[in-house]
Design an enzyme around this catalytic site. Sequence first.
Site, PDB file in Angstrom:
ATOM      1  N   SER A  40       0.831  -1.191   0.000  1.00  0.00           N
ATOM      2  CA  SER A  40       0.000   0.000   0.000  1.00  0.00           C
ATOM      3  C   SER A  40       0.870   1.247   0.000  1.00  0.00           C
ATOM      4  O   SER A  40       2.093   1.155  -0.009  1.00  0.00           O
ATOM      5  CB  SER A  40      -0.919   0.001   1.213  1.00  0.00           C
ATOM      6  OG  SER A  40      -0.146   0.175   2.383  1.00  0.00           O
ATOM      7  N   LYS A  41       0.216   2.389   0.014  1.00  0.00           N
ATOM      8  CA  LYS A  41       0.942   3.653  -0.095  1.00  0.00           C
ATOM      9  C   LYS A  41       2.066   3.810   0.918  1.00  0.00           C
ATOM     10  O   LYS A  41       3.075   4.420   0.636  1.00  0.00           O
ATOM     11  CB  LYS A  41      -0.005   4.862  -0.011  1.00  0.00           C
ATOM     12  CG  LYS A  41      -1.085   4.737   1.037  1.00  0.00           C
ATOM     13  CD  LYS A  41      -2.436   4.398   0.423  1.00  0.00           C
ATOM     14  CE  LYS A  41      -2.930   3.192   1.114  1.00  0.00           C
ATOM     15  NZ  LYS A  41      -3.785   2.233   0.708  1.00  0.00           N
TER      16      LYS A  41
END
Length: 495
Positions: free
Chosen positions: A255-256
């Site tokens: 994820s980010k």
Amino acid sequence: MPDRPVRVRLAPSPTGTPHLGTMRQAIFDWLLARHSGGTFVLRIEDTDRNRFVPEALDSLYESLRWLGLDWDEGPEAGGPHAPYFQSQRLDLYAAAAKRLIDAGHAYECYCTPERLDAMRNAQREAKQPPHYDGRCRTEAGRAEAKLEAGDRSPVVRFDMPDEGVTVVADALRGDVSFENVRLDDAVLMKSDGFPTYHLAMPVDDHEMQITHVIRGEEWLPSAPLHKCLFDALGYDLPVLIHTPSILGPDKSKLSKRHGAQSVLDYRDAGYLPDAVFNFLGLLGWSLDDKTEIISRDEFVEHFSTDRLLKSPAVFNKEKLDWMNGEYIRLMPVERLAALLIEWLERPEADGGLPAAAPRPLDAAYTARIVPLVRERVKLLPEARDMMAFFYLPDGLDLDAETLAGKAFAGDHDKARLLFSEALVTAEGVDPWNHEALEAAFQALVERLEVKRGDLYMLIRIAISGRPVAPPLFDSMELVGRERCIERLRDAVNRF
RNA sequence: GCCCCCAUCGUCUAGGGGACUAGGACGUGGCCCUUUCAAGGCCAAGACAGGGGUUCGAAUCCCCUUGGGGGCACCA
């Protein structure tokens, strides 16, 4: 199902730049379609108006195109099942919902979000799985809820069977069974008249005659719902393939917070599309026990869903970097030169050469430099610092400290002496090519009785501005007599 | 809390009962090459999570445990 021509779809939701996991799915979809002579459909699942991000579409198209994943049907391509935006297919979903209600497979639900929240919180506190209590399943409950709802529109819920077991056949994982009691009465139609994924997906996959659904494993828990829905609608279920997640270094879903998460980020960092394609294609799929570098054609030729893996894979950036270096070295010189020029001609702030280097860059000249730098570079931008001195018109403006380097940090007099000797030697070199240069400087090493590496390092810094650079005499040949002599003379004068 | 999935070197993986003293790749260490840095070549360290079965025989099949991941929305 196997008799029908293969039709696969990528059905992303335009809520941001597409994730690496989405792009890997796209690769598998595309590969399956191309391998089997089938059709690759792109469908946009824009049924959530709250999360819709307009720019997301552009970055999606860009990502797919950058990786060379062309779609046969979909936005901008058209096709017999247009439109390919779910927001433009609302009639289809409304009709399906009505059909389900009429057949007793679905019902209107007037429960307010507040009630649902309170219910679920209570369930959670009681350590119960959150679950719709089914109040609106009955006429009486519905009437009661309707009163509370005021003029609010109802949602449509699926009437999930309470008993029995639903078995989902996953092409990778085999049969997976779920007890129906644990399954919720999912919302199919939201109160704003838009369908949820659960309704829109079966309707579209059926209408578009999709044969294989490749999607992330986060969908596995709702697969039984989908199977029941396909059944209730009288549709054949496509072959389901739930691919494992891509994990970050800490083994949680990528994820980010793990940094770059879009292929566009990798493009901007100087990765090659073929390398990223190769790398992603090998995350969860393999050809055999040894092949690492696989061309697109080989991928297409050999791809098969039964070599897909079911365990999640950690995104191994070091290996991607290595692979990118391999692809850089595999690339024809002219192509790499063209690519590098594109990069080098950008403003300095965007990764290009210093402003002092005149643009446009000479393609033929660059093509001569490429063989010198290609095996020293893993990412395109790394070439910038390594190549700048070839393009800078005159002096490099280095101070004595830099020029003396490590070896002569304490003996600038010696450095100055060596530079003036080097200058004289260079002036005598003819013709100006790397053989003659090497011969001349080798002779100088012997005459002066200095360490060869020490002398060459001085010259390297004077010519290239850096202690780490491409091979010295090849570089000097390309930089040319005039600039080399100028840089050596400048070096002498700095002491 | 409940449900589901997964499990071979640090990482990506080969393996689908005997061919396994478990193969390859990235990364790591060493050596060679060498004017720097790379690239390249050679070598090394490094794994079947644990426990029960089944079988003449288990990395491979079954069960349990453990560990990891995912899901439980009027998001997809």
